[in-house]
Design a protein around this motif. Sequence first.
Motif, mmCIF file in Angstrom:
data_model
loop_
_atom_site.group_PDB
_atom_site.id
_atom_site.type_symbol
_atom_site.label_atom_id
_atom_site.label_comp_id
_atom_site.label_asym_id
_atom_site.label_seq_id
_atom_site.Cartn_x
_atom_site.Cartn_y
_atom_site.Cartn_z
ATOM 1 N N VAL A 195 -70.935 -9.973 17.220
ATOM 2 C CA VAL A 195 -70.172 -9.305 18.268
ATOM 3 C C VAL A 195 -69.882 -7.875 17.811
ATOM 4 C CG1 VAL A 195 -69.120 -11.466 19.027
ATOM 5 C CG2 VAL A 195 -67.931 -10.026 17.353
ATOM 6 N N ALA A 196 -69.322 -7.097 18.729
ATOM 7 C CA ALA A 196 -68.905 -5.733 18.403
ATOM 8 C C ALA A 196 -67.488 -5.510 18.901
ATOM 9 C CB ALA A 196 -69.851 -4.710 19.030
ATOM 10 N N MET A 197 -66.696 -4.829 18.091
ATOM 11 C CA MET A 197 -65.351 -4.433 18.490
ATOM 12 C C MET A 197 -65.261 -2.928 18.334
ATOM 13 S SD MET A 197 -61.640 -6.123 17.547
ATOM 14 C CE MET A 197 -62.039 -6.297 15.826
ATOM 15 N N LEU A 198 -64.806 -2.243 19.398
ATOM 16 C CA LEU A 198 -64.808 -0.796 19.431
ATOM 17 C C LEU A 198 -63.467 -0.301 19.935
ATOM 18 C CD1 LEU A 198 -67.542 -2.054 21.059
ATOM 19 C CD2 LEU A 198 -68.332 0.278 20.696
ATOM 20 N N GLY A 199 -62.950 0.775 19.329
ATOM 21 C CA GLY A 199 -61.701 1.314 19.829
ATOM 22 C C GLY A 199 -61.167 2.457 19.002
ATOM 23 N N ALA A 200 -60.077 3.032 19.493
ATOM 24 C CA ALA A 200 -59.393 4.088 18.759
ATOM 25 C C ALA A 200 -58.832 3.531 17.456
ATOM 26 C CB ALA A 200 -58.267 4.658 19.617
ATOM 27 N N SER A 201 -58.827 4.351 16.428
ATOM 28 C CA SER A 201 -58.361 3.897 15.118
ATOM 29 C C SER A 201 -56.930 3.381 15.173
ATOM 30 C CB SER A 201 -58.465 5.039 14.105
ATOM 31 O OG SER A 201 -59.795 5.488 13.998
ATOM 32 N N PHE A 202 -56.073 4.050 15.967
ATOM 33 C CA PHE A 202 -54.682 3.610 16.011
ATOM 34 C C PHE A 202 -54.560 2.207 16.622
ATOM 35 C CE2 PHE A 202 -55.135 6.228 19.930
ATOM 36 C CZ PHE A 202 -54.769 5.294 20.900
ATOM 37 N N SER A 203 -55.504 1.835 17.513
ATOM 38 C CA SER A 203 -55.465 0.484 18.079
ATOM 39 C C SER A 203 -55.771 -0.559 17.009
ATOM 40 C CB SER A 203 -56.459 0.367 19.229
ATOM 41 O OG SER A 203 -56.094 1.208 20.310
ATOM 42 N N PHE A 204 -56.730 -0.237 16.131
ATOM 43 C CA PHE A 204 -57.032 -1.163 15.042
ATOM 44 C C PHE A 204 -55.819 -1.345 14.128
ATOM 45 C CE2 PHE A 204 -61.506 -0.202 16.074
ATOM 46 C CZ PHE A 204 -62.037 -1.488 16.025
ATOM 47 N N VAL A 205 -55.051 -0.282 13.915
ATOM 48 C CA VAL A 205 -53.862 -0.389 13.064
ATOM 49 C C VAL A 205 -52.858 -1.366 13.682
ATOM 50 C CG1 VAL A 205 -51.896 0.865 12.090
ATOM 51 C CG2 VAL A 205 -54.175 1.896 12.052
ATOM 52 N N HIS A 206 -52.704 -1.303 15.006
ATOM 53 C CA HIS A 206 -51.810 -2.255 15.671
ATOM 54 C C HIS A 206 -52.307 -3.689 15.493
ATOM 55 C CE1 HIS A 206 -49.278 0.796 17.320
ATOM 56 N NE2 HIS A 206 -50.195 1.302 18.138
ATOM 57 N N VAL A 207 -53.638 -3.877 15.517
ATOM 58 C CA VAL A 207 -54.193 -5.217 15.294
ATOM 59 C C VAL A 207 -53.921 -5.659 13.857
ATOM 60 C CG1 VAL A 207 -56.295 -6.628 15.292
ATOM 61 C CG2 VAL A 207 -55.947 -4.908 17.075
ATOM 62 N N PHE A 208 -54.093 -4.745 12.893
ATOM 63 C CA PHE A 208 -53.779 -5.083 11.495
ATOM 64 C C PHE A 208 -52.348 -5.597 11.381
ATOM 65 C CE2 PHE A 208 -56.681 -1.390 9.919
ATOM 66 C CZ PHE A 208 -57.808 -2.104 10.277
ATOM 67 N N ASP A 209 -51.422 -4.863 12.012
ATOM 68 C CA ASP A 209 -50.008 -5.224 11.907
ATOM 69 C C ASP A 209 -49.746 -6.592 12.525
ATOM 70 O OD1 ASP A 209 -49.536 -2.823 10.651
ATOM 71 O OD2 ASP A 209 -48.812 -1.796 12.452
ATOM 72 N N ALA A 210 -50.442 -6.893 13.618
ATOM 73 C CA ALA A 210 -50.260 -8.198 14.262
ATOM 74 C C ALA A 210 -50.845 -9.329 13.411
ATOM 75 C CB ALA A 210 -50.901 -8.194 15.643
ATOM 76 N N LEU A 211 -51.939 -9.045 12.723
ATOM 77 C CA LEU A 211 -52.581 -10.069 11.897
ATOM 78 C C LEU A 211 -51.802 -10.356 10.622
ATOM 79 C CD1 LEU A 211 -56.401 -9.167 12.098
ATOM 80 C CD2 LEU A 211 -55.292 -11.221 12.989
ATOM 81 N N GLY A 212 -51.161 -9.334 10.080
ATOM 82 C CA GLY A 212 -50.506 -9.511 8.788
ATOM 83 C C GLY A 212 -51.541 -9.804 7.721
ATOM 84 N N GLU A 213 -51.381 -10.883 7.006
ATOM 85 C CA GLU A 213 -52.329 -11.245 5.953
ATOM 86 C C GLU A 213 -53.440 -12.170 6.448
ATOM 87 O OE1 GLU A 213 -52.388 -9.921 2.912
ATOM 88 O OE2 GLU A 213 -50.775 -8.666 3.714
ATOM 89 N N ARG A 214 -53.395 -12.492 7.732
ATOM 90 C CA ARG A 214 -54.432 -13.359 8.273
ATOM 91 C C ARG A 214 -55.766 -12.616 8.381
ATOM 92 N NH1 ARG A 214 -52.534 -15.226 13.913
ATOM 93 N NH2 ARG A 214 -51.535 -13.165 13.865
ATOM 94 N N ARG A 215 -56.853 -13.399 8.386
ATOM 95 C CA ARG A 215 -58.194 -12.839 8.555
ATOM 96 C C ARG A 215 -58.900 -13.626 9.658
ATOM 97 N NH1 ARG A 215 -61.864 -13.522 4.362
ATOM 98 N NH2 ARG A 215 -62.849 -11.533 4.893
#
Length: 391
Positions: A195-215
Amino acid sequence: MRELPAFLQQAVERLLAFLAQDGCTDAQFDAMALELFALQYEHDEAYRRFCQRRGASPRRVQSWRDIPPVPISAFKDATLSCIPPPDCERIFMTSGTTRGDVKGRNHHPVMEVWDLSMRKHFEQRFLGAARRLPMATLFPSHEQLPNSSLARYLSNAVREYGTPGSRSFVDVQHGLDIAGLLDWLASAQAGGEPVAMLGASFSFVHVFDALGERRIPLPAGSLLLDTGGYKGQSRDVPLEDFYQRLSFAFGVPRERCINMYGMTELSSQFYDAGNAVVPSVKHAPHWVRTRVVDPLTGRDVARGKRGVLAHCDLANFNSATAILTEDVGVMVEGGGTPLTAPSPRGGEGDRERVVGEGDFHSAFLLLGRAEGAEAKGCSLAVQDFLEATRA
Protein backbone atom coordinates in the motif's frame (compact mmCIF):
# COMPACT_ATOMS: atom_id res chain seq x y z
CA MET A 1 -8.88 21.89 -23.08
CA ARG A 2 -10.78 25.08 -22.23
CA GLU A 3 -10.60 27.96 -24.68
CA LEU A 4 -7.59 30.24 -24.35
CA PRO A 5 -6.28 33.29 -26.20
CA ALA A 6 -4.53 32.16 -29.38
CA PHE A 7 -1.05 33.19 -28.17
CA LEU A 8 -1.43 31.07 -25.04
CA GLN A 9 -3.20 28.15 -26.71
CA GLN A 10 -0.30 27.56 -29.08
CA ALA A 11 2.28 27.75 -26.28
CA VAL A 12 0.30 25.31 -24.11
CA GLU A 13 0.00 22.77 -26.93
CA ARG A 14 3.76 22.85 -27.55
CA LEU A 15 4.47 22.66 -23.82
CA LEU A 16 2.20 19.64 -23.32
CA ALA A 17 4.07 17.83 -26.10
CA PHE A 18 7.39 18.82 -24.49
CA LEU A 19 6.37 17.44 -21.09
CA ALA A 20 5.01 14.24 -22.62
CA GLN A 21 8.28 13.28 -24.32
CA ASP A 22 10.77 11.08 -22.47
CA GLY A 23 13.55 13.65 -22.21
CA CYS A 24 15.17 16.63 -23.88
CA THR A 25 18.52 18.00 -24.90
CA ASP A 26 19.87 21.14 -23.27
CA ALA A 27 19.24 22.95 -26.56
CA GLN A 28 15.61 21.81 -26.61
CA PHE A 29 15.15 22.95 -23.02
CA ASP A 30 16.64 26.35 -23.84
CA ALA A 31 14.39 26.75 -26.88
CA MET A 32 11.25 26.05 -24.85
CA ALA A 33 12.43 28.24 -21.96
CA LEU A 34 13.16 31.18 -24.25
CA GLU A 35 9.79 30.83 -25.98
CA LEU A 36 7.97 30.97 -22.66
CA PHE A 37 10.14 33.84 -21.43
CA ALA A 38 9.20 35.87 -24.51
CA LEU A 39 5.53 35.10 -23.89
CA GLN A 40 5.72 36.17 -20.23
CA TYR A 41 7.74 39.27 -21.10
CA GLU A 42 5.07 40.41 -23.54
CA HIS A 43 1.92 39.56 -21.59
CA ASP A 44 2.88 39.57 -17.87
CA GLU A 45 3.26 43.25 -17.02
CA ALA A 46 4.64 42.89 -13.49
CA TYR A 47 7.26 40.43 -14.67
CA ARG A 48 8.22 42.57 -17.69
CA ARG A 49 8.94 45.57 -15.46
CA PHE A 50 11.14 43.41 -13.23
CA CYS A 51 13.04 42.09 -16.24
CA GLN A 52 13.53 45.57 -17.65
CA ARG A 53 15.04 46.67 -14.35
CA ARG A 54 17.46 43.72 -14.67
CA GLY A 55 18.29 44.60 -18.28
CA ALA A 56 16.78 41.32 -19.50
CA SER A 57 14.69 41.09 -22.65
CA PRO A 58 13.96 38.40 -25.28
CA ARG A 59 16.71 39.92 -27.43
CA ARG A 60 19.31 39.72 -24.65
CA VAL A 61 18.42 36.49 -22.88
CA GLN A 62 20.28 33.62 -24.55
CA SER A 63 19.74 30.73 -22.13
CA TRP A 64 17.45 29.63 -19.33
CA ARG A 65 20.22 30.68 -16.94
CA ASP A 66 19.78 34.30 -18.06
CA ILE A 67 16.06 34.44 -17.21
CA PRO A 68 15.59 36.64 -14.09
CA PRO A 69 14.06 34.54 -11.27
CA VAL A 70 11.11 36.01 -9.40
CA PRO A 71 11.44 35.85 -5.57
CA ILE A 72 8.67 33.60 -4.26
CA SER A 73 7.52 36.26 -1.78
CA ALA A 74 6.64 38.45 -4.76
CA PHE A 75 3.68 36.15 -5.41
CA LYS A 76 2.11 37.70 -2.30
CA ASP A 77 2.44 41.28 -3.53
CA ALA A 78 1.99 41.19 -7.29
CA THR A 79 -0.26 39.51 -9.84
CA LEU A 80 1.93 37.39 -12.08
CA SER A 81 -0.19 36.19 -14.98
CA CYS A 82 -0.32 36.44 -18.76
CA ILE A 83 -4.13 36.61 -18.72
CA PRO A 84 -6.58 38.26 -16.29
CA PRO A 85 -6.97 36.20 -13.10
CA PRO A 86 -10.76 35.77 -13.55
CA ASP A 87 -10.02 33.94 -16.82
CA CYS A 88 -7.85 31.32 -15.08
CA GLU A 89 -9.23 27.85 -14.41
CA ARG A 90 -7.56 27.64 -10.99
CA ILE A 91 -5.65 29.90 -8.60
CA PHE A 92 -3.53 28.06 -6.06
CA MET A 93 -2.81 29.92 -2.82
CA THR A 94 -0.09 29.52 -0.23
CA SER A 95 -0.89 28.81 3.41
CA GLY A 96 -0.15 32.38 4.49
CA THR A 97 1.74 31.30 7.61
CA THR A 98 4.67 33.71 7.24
CA ARG A 99 2.69 36.94 6.84
CA GLY A 100 -0.64 36.28 8.48
CA ASP A 101 -3.47 36.29 5.97
CA VAL A 102 -1.33 37.46 3.04
CA LYS A 103 -1.26 34.56 0.60
CA GLY A 104 0.83 34.00 -2.48
CA ARG A 105 -1.14 33.21 -5.62
CA ASN A 106 -0.15 31.18 -8.66
CA HIS A 107 -2.54 31.53 -11.60
CA HIS A 108 -3.28 28.59 -13.91
CA PRO A 109 -5.23 29.29 -17.12
CA VAL A 110 -5.72 25.54 -17.66
CA MET A 111 -4.90 22.61 -15.41
CA GLU A 112 -3.76 20.18 -18.14
CA VAL A 113 -0.13 21.30 -17.86
CA TRP A 114 0.00 21.17 -14.05
CA ASP A 115 -1.72 17.78 -13.98
CA LEU A 116 0.54 16.26 -16.65
CA SER A 117 3.63 17.54 -14.82
CA MET A 118 2.39 15.96 -11.59
CA ARG A 119 1.48 12.60 -13.15
CA LYS A 120 4.56 12.03 -15.27
CA HIS A 121 7.12 12.70 -12.55
CA PHE A 122 5.05 10.95 -9.86
CA GLU A 123 5.04 7.82 -12.00
CA GLN A 124 8.78 8.00 -12.59
CA ARG A 125 9.98 8.82 -9.09
CA PHE A 126 7.39 7.43 -6.68
CA LEU A 127 5.37 4.63 -8.25
CA GLY A 128 8.13 3.01 -10.28
CA ALA A 129 6.96 -0.38 -11.53
CA ALA A 130 3.75 -0.23 -9.48
CA ARG A 131 0.94 1.21 -11.57
CA ARG A 132 -1.77 1.20 -8.90
CA LEU A 133 -1.75 0.81 -5.12
CA PRO A 134 -4.26 1.14 -2.29
CA MET A 135 -3.65 4.71 -1.06
CA ALA A 136 -4.34 6.55 2.18
CA THR A 137 -3.79 10.32 2.10
CA LEU A 138 -3.33 12.51 5.16
CA PHE A 139 -4.64 15.79 3.80
CA PRO A 140 -8.07 17.16 2.81
CA SER A 141 -9.31 16.42 -0.70
CA HIS A 142 -9.17 18.85 -3.60
CA GLU A 143 -12.96 19.20 -3.39
CA GLN A 144 -12.57 20.60 0.12
CA LEU A 145 -9.53 22.78 -0.65
CA PRO A 146 -9.81 23.79 -4.33
CA ASN A 147 -7.11 26.47 -3.96
CA SER A 148 -4.51 24.11 -2.46
CA SER A 149 -1.90 22.69 -4.83
CA LEU A 150 -1.10 19.93 -2.30
CA ALA A 151 -4.76 18.90 -2.12
CA ARG A 152 -4.84 18.70 -5.92
CA TYR A 153 -1.61 16.70 -5.95
CA LEU A 154 -2.84 14.09 -3.46
CA SER A 155 -6.32 13.90 -5.00
CA ASN A 156 -4.72 13.32 -8.41
CA ALA A 157 -2.59 10.54 -6.92
CA VAL A 158 -5.62 8.73 -5.51
CA ARG A 159 -7.75 9.23 -8.63
CA GLU A 160 -5.09 8.22 -11.15
CA TYR A 161 -3.15 5.56 -9.22
CA GLY A 162 -5.21 4.43 -6.24
CA THR A 163 -7.25 1.23 -6.11
CA PRO A 164 -10.87 1.09 -4.86
CA GLY A 165 -10.96 1.87 -1.16
CA SER A 166 -8.25 4.54 -1.42
CA ARG A 167 -9.24 7.78 0.27
CA SER A 168 -8.34 10.78 2.37
CA PHE A 169 -8.40 10.49 6.15
CA VAL A 170 -8.32 14.23 6.88
CA ASP A 171 -11.40 16.43 6.79
CA VAL A 172 -11.43 20.22 6.93
CA GLN A 173 -14.10 20.29 9.66
CA HIS A 174 -13.20 17.22 11.69
CA GLY A 175 -9.45 16.90 11.21
CA LEU A 176 -7.61 13.58 11.16
CA ASP A 177 -9.79 10.46 11.29
CA ILE A 178 -7.27 8.45 13.28
CA ALA A 179 -9.67 5.61 14.06
CA GLY A 180 -10.57 5.21 10.38
CA LEU A 181 -6.92 5.36 9.37
CA LEU A 182 -5.88 2.73 11.91
CA ASP A 183 -8.66 0.42 10.69
CA TRP A 184 -7.52 0.94 7.09
CA LEU A 185 -3.89 0.20 8.01
CA ALA A 186 -4.90 -2.91 9.93
CA SER A 187 -6.86 -4.17 6.91
CA ALA A 188 -3.86 -3.45 4.69
CA GLN A 189 -1.63 -5.35 7.07
CA ALA A 190 -3.98 -8.34 7.04
CA GLY A 191 -4.33 -8.24 3.25
CA GLY A 192 -0.62 -8.62 2.68
CA GLU A 193 -0.49 -6.47 -0.48
CA PRO A 194 1.68 -3.33 -0.73
CA VAL A 195 0.00 0.00 0.00
CA ALA A 196 0.98 3.66 -0.08
CA MET A 197 0.42 6.37 2.51
CA LEU A 198 0.93 9.98 1.45
CA GLY A 199 0.56 13.26 3.28
CA ALA A 200 1.96 16.38 4.85
CA SER A 201 4.74 15.73 7.33
CA PHE A 202 2.81 17.34 10.17
CA SER A 203 -0.04 14.84 9.59
CA PHE A 204 2.37 11.95 10.05
CA VAL A 205 3.50 13.49 13.35
CA HIS A 206 -0.10 13.47 14.57
CA VAL A 207 -0.30 9.77 13.61
CA PHE A 208 2.93 9.09 15.53
CA ASP A 209 1.44 10.73 18.61
CA ALA A 210 -1.74 8.67 18.32
CA LEU A 211 0.21 5.43 17.92
CA GLY A 212 2.55 6.02 20.83
CA GLU A 213 4.82 2.99 21.01
CA ARG A 214 2.55 0.85 18.89
CA ARG A 215 3.58 -0.29 15.41
CA ILE A 216 1.55 -1.28 12.37
CA PRO A 217 4.08 -2.93 10.03
CA LEU A 218 2.77 -2.66 6.47
CA PRO A 219 3.22 -5.37 3.81
CA ALA A 220 6.55 -5.62 2.01
CA GLY A 221 6.79 -3.24 -0.94
CA SER A 222 4.70 -0.51 0.71
CA LEU A 223 5.62 3.13 0.12
CA LEU A 224 5.42 6.25 2.28
CA LEU A 225 5.53 9.81 0.94
CA ASP A 226 5.77 12.98 2.99
CA THR A 227 5.66 16.50 1.63
CA GLY A 228 7.89 18.18 4.22
CA GLY A 229 7.24 21.08 6.55
CA TYR A 230 5.20 21.55 9.71
CA LYS A 231 3.87 25.14 9.32
CA GLY A 232 2.95 25.37 12.99
CA GLN A 233 0.44 22.51 12.64
CA SER A 234 2.39 20.08 14.83
CA ARG A 235 5.60 19.92 16.79
CA ASP A 236 8.74 20.11 14.65
CA VAL A 237 10.70 16.88 14.33
CA PRO A 238 14.33 16.75 13.11
CA LEU A 239 14.72 14.91 9.79
CA GLU A 240 16.68 11.99 11.21
CA ASP A 241 14.16 11.45 13.99
CA PHE A 242 11.22 11.84 11.60
CA TYR A 243 12.34 9.14 9.15
CA GLN A 244 13.50 6.83 11.93
CA ARG A 245 10.04 7.11 13.50
CA LEU A 246 8.28 6.76 10.14
CA SER A 247 10.16 3.58 9.33
CA PHE A 248 9.65 2.15 12.83
CA ALA A 249 5.92 2.89 13.02
CA PHE A 250 5.02 1.29 9.70
CA GLY A 251 7.84 -1.21 9.13
CA VAL A 252 8.79 0.43 5.83
CA PRO A 253 12.53 0.65 5.05
CA ARG A 254 13.80 4.22 4.95
CA GLU A 255 14.78 3.65 1.32
CA ARG A 256 11.04 3.51 0.60
CA CYS A 257 10.21 6.65 2.63
CA ILE A 258 10.10 9.26 -0.13
CA ASN A 259 10.02 13.02 0.32
CA MET A 260 8.34 15.28 -2.23
CA TYR A 261 9.64 18.85 -2.33
CA GLY A 262 7.31 21.33 -3.99
CA MET A 263 5.68 24.71 -3.54
CA THR A 264 2.60 26.62 -4.63
CA GLU A 265 4.71 29.03 -6.68
CA LEU A 266 5.94 26.18 -8.93
CA SER A 267 4.02 23.72 -11.09
CA SER A 268 6.36 20.73 -10.72
CA GLN A 269 7.69 18.62 -7.87
CA PHE A 270 11.06 17.17 -6.85
CA TYR A 271 11.63 13.73 -5.31
CA ASP A 272 14.41 11.83 -3.62
CA ALA A 273 15.14 8.11 -3.81
CA GLY A 274 14.41 7.47 -0.14
CA ASN A 275 15.73 8.79 3.13
CA ALA A 276 18.14 6.17 4.43
CA VAL A 277 20.50 9.14 4.77
CA VAL A 278 19.38 12.72 5.33
CA PRO A 279 19.46 15.23 3.83
CA SER A 280 18.63 13.30 0.66
CA VAL A 281 19.30 14.27 -2.94
CA LYS A 282 16.29 15.77 -4.72
CA HIS A 283 15.75 15.21 -8.46
CA ALA A 284 13.88 17.23 -11.06
CA PRO A 285 12.08 16.10 -14.24
CA HIS A 286 13.46 17.00 -17.67
CA TRP A 287 11.35 20.17 -17.88
CA VAL A 288 12.98 21.72 -14.78
CA ARG A 289 16.48 23.09 -14.23
CA THR A 290 17.96 24.34 -10.96
CA ARG A 291 20.69 26.81 -10.08
CA VAL A 292 22.27 27.49 -6.68
CA VAL A 293 22.87 31.22 -6.42
CA ASP A 294 24.06 34.02 -4.20
CA PRO A 295 20.80 35.96 -3.70
CA LEU A 296 22.70 39.25 -3.34
CA THR A 297 24.29 39.00 -6.79
CA GLY A 298 22.08 36.48 -8.57
CA ARG A 299 25.21 34.65 -9.73
CA ASP A 300 25.78 30.91 -9.45
CA VAL A 301 27.91 29.87 -6.50
CA ALA A 302 30.81 27.48 -7.06
CA ARG A 303 29.75 23.86 -7.50
CA GLY A 304 29.60 22.14 -4.14
CA LYS A 305 29.01 25.41 -2.27
CA ARG A 306 25.74 26.23 -0.54
CA GLY A 307 23.44 28.92 -1.83
CA VAL A 308 19.79 29.69 -2.47
CA LEU A 309 17.90 27.47 -4.90
CA ALA A 310 16.54 29.03 -8.08
CA HIS A 311 14.35 26.80 -10.25
CA CYS A 312 13.37 27.16 -13.90
CA ASP A 313 10.11 25.21 -14.20
CA LEU A 314 8.70 25.23 -17.74
CA ALA A 315 5.34 23.92 -16.48
CA ASN A 316 4.97 27.29 -14.70
CA PHE A 317 4.24 28.86 -18.08
CA ASN A 318 1.73 31.54 -17.09
CA SER A 319 3.26 33.32 -14.07
CA ALA A 320 7.06 32.98 -14.19
CA THR A 321 9.14 29.99 -15.17
CA ALA A 322 12.14 31.18 -13.11
CA ILE A 323 11.66 31.31 -9.33
CA LEU A 324 14.09 32.33 -6.57
CA THR A 325 13.18 30.30 -3.50
CA GLU A 326 14.05 30.93 0.13
CA ASP A 327 15.53 27.44 0.44
CA VAL A 328 19.22 26.66 0.77
CA GLY A 329 20.84 23.83 -1.12
CA VAL A 330 23.95 22.40 -2.76
CA MET A 331 24.15 21.05 -6.31
CA VAL A 332 25.37 17.47 -6.65
CA GLU A 333 25.96 15.07 -9.50
CA GLY A 334 22.71 13.68 -10.93
CA GLY A 335 21.85 9.99 -10.79
CA GLY A 336 21.20 7.53 -13.57
CA THR A 337 22.86 6.75 -16.86
CA PRO A 338 23.33 9.69 -19.25
CA LEU A 339 21.47 9.37 -22.51
CA THR A 340 22.76 10.76 -25.79
CA ALA A 341 21.29 11.82 -29.10
CA PRO A 342 22.67 13.30 -32.32
CA SER A 343 23.49 16.96 -31.95
CA PRO A 344 21.41 19.28 -34.12
CA ARG A 345 24.74 20.66 -35.34
CA GLY A 346 25.44 17.30 -37.01
CA GLY A 347 28.79 15.63 -37.48
CA GLU A 348 30.00 12.14 -36.73
CA GLY A 349 30.55 11.62 -33.02
CA ASP A 350 29.10 15.05 -32.22
CA ARG A 351 26.62 14.10 -29.52
CA GLU A 352 24.47 16.20 -27.23
CA ARG A 353 23.41 15.11 -23.77
CA VAL A 354 19.73 14.25 -23.36
CA VAL A 355 18.01 14.56 -20.00
CA GLY A 356 15.41 11.84 -19.63
CA GLU A 357 13.96 9.31 -17.24
CA GLY A 358 16.70 7.99 -14.96
CA ASP A 359 19.02 10.92 -15.77
CA PHE A 360 17.90 14.02 -13.94
CA HIS A 361 19.77 17.18 -14.79
CA SER A 362 19.00 19.10 -11.61
CA ALA A 363 20.03 17.21 -8.48
CA PHE A 364 20.60 18.99 -5.18
CA LEU A 365 20.68 18.60 -1.44
CA LEU A 366 17.93 20.59 0.26
CA LEU A 367 19.47 22.01 3.44
CA GLY A 368 16.68 24.12 4.92
CA ARG A 369 15.44 27.70 4.96
CA ALA A 370 17.66 30.68 4.25
CA GLU A 371 19.05 32.42 7.32
CA GLY A 372 21.47 35.25 8.01
CA ALA A 373 23.10 36.74 4.91
CA GLU A 374 21.21 34.37 2.61
CA ALA A 375 17.85 35.45 4.07
CA LYS A 376 18.89 39.10 3.78
CA GLY A 377 19.78 38.53 0.14
CA CYS A 378 16.32 37.03 -0.49
CA SER A 379 14.67 40.03 1.19
CA LEU A 380 16.65 42.46 -0.97
CA ALA A 381 15.62 40.51 -4.06
CA VAL A 382 11.97 40.93 -3.05
CA GLN A 383 12.49 44.63 -2.46
CA ASP A 384 14.06 44.98 -5.89
CA PHE A 385 11.10 43.22 -7.49
CA LEU A 386 8.56 45.44 -5.72
CA GLU A 387 10.41 48.61 -6.62
CA ALA A 388 10.45 47.54 -10.26
CA THR A 389 6.75 46.73 -10.41
CA ARG A 390 5.73 49.98 -8.66
CA ALA A 391 7.88 52.23 -10.81
